[in-house]
Scaffold this motif. Structure first.
Motif, PDB file in Angstrom:
ATOM      1  N   ASN A 131     -28.545  14.798 -18.790  1.00 49.64           N
ATOM      2  CA  ASN A 131     -28.680  16.131 -19.361  1.00 49.64           C
ATOM      3  C   ASN A 131     -29.940  16.185 -20.212  1.00 49.64           C
ATOM      4  O   ASN A 131     -30.327  15.193 -20.852  1.00 49.64           O
ATOM      5  CB  ASN A 131     -27.469  16.480 -20.231  1.00 49.64           C
ATOM      6  N   VAL A 132     -30.577  17.357 -20.208  1.00 50.80           N
ATOM      7  CA  VAL A 132     -31.751  17.576 -21.046  1.00 50.80           C
ATOM      8  C   VAL A 132     -31.273  18.075 -22.399  1.00 50.80           C
ATOM      9  O   VAL A 132     -30.617  19.114 -22.498  1.00 50.80           O
ATOM     10  CB  VAL A 132     -32.721  18.586 -20.403  1.00 50.80           C
ATOM     11  N   LEU A 133     -31.632  17.342 -23.450  1.00 51.92           N
ATOM     12  CA  LEU A 133     -31.183  17.695 -24.800  1.00 51.92           C
ATOM     13  C   LEU A 133     -32.197  18.556 -25.538  1.00 51.92           C
ATOM     14  O   LEU A 133     -31.822  19.487 -26.255  1.00 51.92           O
ATOM     15  CB  LEU A 133     -30.900  16.417 -25.607  1.00 51.92           C
ATOM     16  N   ALA A 134     -33.490  18.230 -25.391  1.00 54.48           N
ATOM     17  CA  ALA A 134     -34.514  18.944 -26.159  1.00 54.48           C
ATOM     18  C   ALA A 134     -35.865  18.724 -25.508  1.00 54.48           C
ATOM     19  O   ALA A 134     -36.043  17.832 -24.672  1.00 54.48           O
ATOM     20  CB  ALA A 134     -34.526  18.465 -27.614  1.00 54.48           C
ATOM     21  N   VAL A 135     -36.814  19.545 -25.914  1.00 47.91           N
ATOM     22  CA  VAL A 135     -38.204  19.390 -25.484  1.00 47.91           C
ATOM     23  C   VAL A 135     -39.079  19.615 -26.709  1.00 47.91           C
ATOM     24  O   VAL A 135     -38.791  20.465 -27.561  1.00 47.91           O
ATOM     25  CB  VAL A 135     -38.560  20.389 -24.356  1.00 47.91           C
ATOM     26  N   SER A 136     -40.139  18.835 -26.819  1.00 49.15           N
ATOM     27  CA  SER A 136     -41.046  18.947 -27.966  1.00 49.15           C
ATOM     28  C   SER A 136     -42.485  18.768 -27.489  1.00 49.15           C
ATOM     29  O   SER A 136     -42.740  18.151 -26.449  1.00 49.15           O
ATOM     30  CB  SER A 136     -40.717  17.898 -29.027  1.00 49.15           C
ATOM     31  N   TYR A 137     -43.404  19.339 -28.262  1.00 48.22           N
ATOM     32  CA  TYR A 137     -44.827  19.259 -27.970  1.00 48.22           C
ATOM     33  C   TYR A 137     -45.501  18.440 -29.070  1.00 48.22           C
ATOM     34  O   TYR A 137     -45.632  18.918 -30.202  1.00 48.22           O
ATOM     35  CB  TYR A 137     -45.451  20.652 -27.898  1.00 48.22           C
ATOM     36  N   PRO A 138     -45.929  17.214 -28.788  1.00 47.01           N
ATOM     37  CA  PRO A 138     -46.635  16.426 -29.804  1.00 47.01           C
ATOM     38  C   PRO A 138     -47.886  17.148 -30.274  1.00 47.01           C
ATOM     39  O   PRO A 138     -48.621  17.723 -29.460  1.00 47.01           O
ATOM     40  CB  PRO A 138     -46.991  15.130 -29.067  1.00 47.01           C
ATOM     41  N   PRO A 139     -48.147  17.177 -31.585  1.00 42.96           N
ATOM     42  CA  PRO A 139     -49.321  17.903 -32.091  1.00 42.96           C
ATOM     43  C   PRO A 139     -50.628  17.276 -31.612  1.00 42.96           C
ATOM     44  O   PRO A 139     -50.731  16.056 -31.473  1.00 42.96           O
ATOM     45  CB  PRO A 139     -49.168  17.796 -33.615  1.00 42.96           C
ATOM     46  N   ASN A 140     -51.583  18.167 -31.337  1.00 41.77           N
ATOM     47  CA  ASN A 140     -52.944  17.749 -30.950  1.00 41.77           C
ATOM     48  C   ASN A 140     -52.972  16.913 -29.683  1.00 41.77           C
ATOM     49  O   ASN A 140     -53.855  16.078 -29.492  1.00 41.77           O
ATOM     50  CB  ASN A 140     -53.609  16.970 -32.094  1.00 41.77           C
ATOM     51  N   GLU A 141     -51.996  17.111 -28.820  1.00 38.76           N
ATOM     52  CA  GLU A 141     -51.974  16.400 -27.532  1.00 38.76           C
ATOM     53  C   GLU A 141     -51.709  17.393 -26.409  1.00 38.76           C
ATOM     54  O   GLU A 141     -51.016  18.388 -26.599  1.00 38.76           O
ATOM     55  CB  GLU A 141     -50.862  15.338 -27.513  1.00 38.76           C
ATOM     56  N   SER A 142     -52.272  17.089 -25.242  1.00 36.62           N
ATOM     57  CA  SER A 142     -51.933  17.846 -24.028  1.00 36.62           C
ATOM     58  C   SER A 142     -50.739  17.150 -23.393  1.00 36.62           C
ATOM     59  O   SER A 142     -50.863  16.431 -22.391  1.00 36.62           O
ATOM     60  CB  SER A 142     -53.133  17.888 -23.082  1.00 36.62           C
ATOM     61  N   ALA A 143     -49.589  17.348 -23.988  1.00 35.60           N
ATOM     62  CA  ALA A 143     -48.393  16.627 -23.544  1.00 35.60           C
ATOM     63  C   ALA A 143     -47.158  17.343 -24.049  1.00 35.60           C
ATOM     64  O   ALA A 143     -47.226  18.186 -24.951  1.00 35.60           O
ATOM     65  CB  ALA A 143     -48.413  15.184 -24.062  1.00 35.60           C
ATOM     66  N   LEU A 144     -46.037  16.986 -23.440  1.00 36.26           N
ATOM     67  CA  LEU A 144     -44.735  17.377 -23.974  1.00 36.26           C
ATOM     68  C   LEU A 144     -43.752  16.254 -23.709  1.00 36.26           C
ATOM     69  O   LEU A 144     -43.970  15.390 -22.846  1.00 36.26           O
ATOM     70  CB  LEU A 144     -44.252  18.715 -23.404  1.00 36.26           C
ATOM     71  N   VAL A 145     -42.665  16.239 -24.475  1.00 33.94           N
ATOM     72  CA  VAL A 145     -41.678  15.170 -24.403  1.00 33.94           C
ATOM     73  C   VAL A 145     -40.301  15.791 -24.221  1.00 33.94           C
ATOM     74  O   VAL A 145     -39.903  16.671 -24.982  1.00 33.94           O
ATOM     75  CB  VAL A 145     -41.698  14.304 -25.677  1.00 33.94           C
ATOM     76  N   TRP A 146     -39.599  15.329 -23.184  1.00 36.00           N
ATOM     77  CA  TRP A 146     -38.218  15.751 -22.975  1.00 36.00           C
ATOM     78  C   TRP A 146     -37.289  14.657 -23.508  1.00 36.00           C
ATOM     79  O   TRP A 146     -37.513  13.456 -23.256  1.00 36.00           O
ATOM     80  CB  TRP A 146     -37.921  15.976 -21.495  1.00 36.00           C
ATOM     81  N   THR A 147     -36.254  15.057 -24.198  1.00 34.68           N
ATOM     82  CA  THR A 147     -35.215  14.127 -24.636  1.00 34.68           C
ATOM     83  C   THR A 147     -34.028  14.279 -23.699  1.00 34.68           C
ATOM     84  O   THR A 147     -33.470  15.378 -23.556  1.00 34.68           O
ATOM     85  CB  THR A 147     -34.792  14.407 -26.085  1.00 34.68           C
ATOM     86  N   LEU A 148     -33.657  13.166 -23.051  1.00 31.46           N
ATOM     87  CA  LEU A 148     -32.579  13.166 -22.063  1.00 31.46           C
ATOM     88  C   LEU A 148     -31.443  12.276 -22.545  1.00 31.46           C
ATOM     89  O   LEU A 148     -31.673  11.291 -23.274  1.00 31.46           O
ATOM     90  CB  LEU A 148     -33.079  12.651 -20.713  1.00 31.46           C
ATOM     91  N   SER A 149     -30.255  12.603 -22.123  1.00 31.47           N
ATOM     92  CA  SER A 149     -29.118  11.701 -22.344  1.00 31.47           C
ATOM     93  C   SER A 149     -28.623  11.218 -20.991  1.00 31.47           C
ATOM     94  O   SER A 149     -28.502  12.006 -20.048  1.00 31.47           O
ATOM     95  CB  SER A 149     -27.996  12.424 -23.091  1.00 31.47           C
ATOM     96  N   ALA A 150     -28.347   9.912 -20.891  1.00 33.48           N
ATOM     97  CA  ALA A 150     -27.863   9.314 -19.644  1.00 33.48           C
ATOM     98  C   ALA A 150     -26.513   8.663 -19.903  1.00 33.48           C
ATOM     99  O   ALA A 150     -26.325   7.975 -20.929  1.00 33.48           O
ATOM    100  CB  ALA A 150     -28.867   8.290 -19.131  1.00 33.48           C
ATOM    101  N   SER A 151     -25.575   8.861 -18.978  1.00 38.55           N
ATOM    102  CA  SER A 151     -24.235   8.306 -19.150  1.00 38.55           C
ATOM    103  C   SER A 151     -24.235   6.794 -19.025  1.00 38.55           C
ATOM    104  O   SER A 151     -23.385   6.107 -19.608  1.00 38.55           O
ATOM    105  CB  SER A 151     -23.283   8.919 -18.113  1.00 38.55           C
ATOM    106  N   ASN A 152     -25.165   6.249 -18.282  1.00 38.80           N
ATOM    107  CA  ASN A 152     -25.306   4.801 -18.132  1.00 38.80           C
ATOM    108  C   ASN A 152     -26.726   4.494 -17.684  1.00 38.80           C
ATOM    109  O   ASN A 152     -27.493   5.401 -17.335  1.00 38.80           O
ATOM    110  CB  ASN A 152     -24.289   4.258 -17.127  1.00 38.80           C
ATOM    111  N   ALA A 153     -27.086   3.242 -17.720  1.00 34.97           N
ATOM    112  CA  ALA A 153     -28.431   2.839 -17.312  1.00 34.97           C
ATOM    113  C   ALA A 153     -28.580   3.021 -15.802  1.00 34.97           C
ATOM    114  O   ALA A 153     -27.656   2.784 -15.020  1.00 34.97           O
ATOM    115  CB  ALA A 153     -28.691   1.386 -17.713  1.00 34.97           C
ATOM    116  N   GLY A 154     -29.759   3.443 -15.391  1.00 36.45           N
ATOM    117  CA  GLY A 154     -30.036   3.664 -13.970  1.00 36.45           C
ATOM    118  C   GLY A 154     -31.256   4.537 -13.795  1.00 36.45           C
ATOM    119  O   GLY A 154     -31.975   4.839 -14.752  1.00 36.45           O
TER     120      GLY A 154
END
Length: 409
Positions: free
Chosen positions: A102-125
């Protein structure tokens, strides 16, 4: 307002505190951040070029995840990605032990051409994710090659897609769709220009037209009242003419004729270039060939009389005469067009009103105005012209347009 003073730490104390903070990060959290710019590689790329102003890119990647929270980075340094267009989706897992993500959140690091998604995983894989975005500097254009038969009744039309990649990114084995024709699977290299044959239409019926219109094409020789007579190939984009599966995009058309004109044994000759307009299904594309020198049209206004009706209103009666000669070896049909607002401007001041008109009995064009090509302010007639005699002499054909402009002032 009082601001509490913080204790000043020495350099050694500062470094020690930073080291303790780093050690406090668990190994799983340290490895849970995935840099998509380098790892993992794209599993699938689709590029959609149907819009000239924006290129849609859709890519899929396999992302390794740990149990719990993960951070997935997507960066586009030195690449023109529209950040507002980025869409991130997690696809359903294909493997038996694939984690629920599931996607929990999205953020834009300052002064970067980038974004970061925070995901939750039920198990490793591993999870397959799909990212789509609008990309700049990946451009496309459409070109055509049209080869007319020697008798100019049909042509072979080849349609090419040219891709210019200035996006500072390469795409290996990308699926490419131009919005028309079939899809391609082609690698697109960095700073590469690639041309692909999209469609080839064989033996498309065409009509070669000759036309005169003083408002649109003006005079070839105003002193002698000779009108300019441009020639066109007309292609109808419908199933009856071997086309019509999709609209024909705007693009440059290079026009050739098989047999080099009058000699059927000669090689293919280049006639010229024109820009083919965007042509929806059931519409016409007109390709300009130049000005006919062997079809001569002399236009004069034979009658120009105003009759007062009442007050400052009058009816203005006009007779326009066309003296036409065809010096070609074969008969042709000439399209004669008169814009009535332009005609009114030749004999009196334009008052800005819509033109009210009435066709008079002295008009000599058979069948009257063409109902499909005529409008309330523009009339198109057809004149059939016989071929020149064997000694090169042309029969002079005279036609008249008799029209009354009503309620003028």
């Amino acid at each position: 307002m009082l601001i509490p003073r913080l204790p000043v730490l020495s350099l050694a104390q500062t470094m020690a505190a930073a080291l303790l903070a780093l050690l406090a990060i668990s190994p799983s959290e340290a490895w849970a951040r995935v840099k998509l710019i380098t790892l993992p590689v794209r599993e699938r790329v689709e590029i959609q070029l149907d819009n000239e102003q924006a290129t849609l890119v859709e890519e899929e990647r396999i992302v390794p995840l740990t149990k719990g929270e993960n951070q997935v980075d997507f960066s586009w340094a030195n690449t023109q990605v529209d950040p507002d267009s980025i869409v991130f989706r997690v696809l359903s897992g294909e493997e038996k032990d694939a984690p629920d993500v599931n996607v929990l959140a999205v953020s834009y690091p300052p002064n970067e051409s980038a974004l970061v998604w925070t995901l939750s995983a039920s198990n490793a894989g591993s999870a397959r994710v799909r990212i789509s975005y609008i990309l700049g500097n990946l451009n496309r254009s459409v070109n055509y090659r049209a080869v007319a038969s020697n008798d100019e009744t049909k042509l072979d039309l080849s349609q090419y897609l040219r891709i210019q990649n200035l996006a500072n990114e390469e795409f290996g084995g990308a699926g490419v769709w131009a919005g028309f024709g079939p899809k391609f699977s082609k690698p697109i290299g960095l700073n590469e220009t690639k041309e692909l044959l999209v469609e080839r239409f064989k033996s498309v019926p065409i009509e070669k037209t000759y036309a005169c219109n003083p408002q649109e094409y003006d005079y070839l020789d105003r002193a002698q009242n000779k009108l300019r007579v441009p020639m066109h190939y007309v292609i109808k984009n419908d199933k009856e003419h071997g086309l019509g599966a999709a609209a024909l995009p705007f693009g440059k058309v290079r026009i050739f004729i098989a047999g080099g004109g009058d000699d059927p044994q000669a090689g293919t000759a280049f006639l010229g270039e024109d820009w083919g307009k965007f042509t929806p299904r059931d519409d016409e594309m007109r390709l300009y060939l130049g000005v006919a020198q062997d079809v001569v049209v002399k236009r004069t206004i034979d009658k120009n009389e105003a009759r007062r009706i009442s007050g400052n209103l009058d009816d203005h009666e006009l007779i326009v005469k066309y003296e036409i000669e065809n010096f070609k070896k074969k008969p042709v049909r000439l399209d004669v067009t008169e814009n009535l607002r332009h005609l009114r401007g030749e004999v009196r001041a334009d008052n800005g009103r819509d033109v009210e008109w009435e066709l008079g009995p002295a008009t000599t064009f058979q069948d009257g105005p063409d109902s499909e090509r005529s409008t309330a302010e523009q009339l198109t007639f057809h004149a059939d012209l016989p071929a020149a005699s064997p000694d090169g002499k042309a029969e002079k054909i005279v036609h008249k347009l008799h029209i009354t402009l009503k309620n003028e002032w």
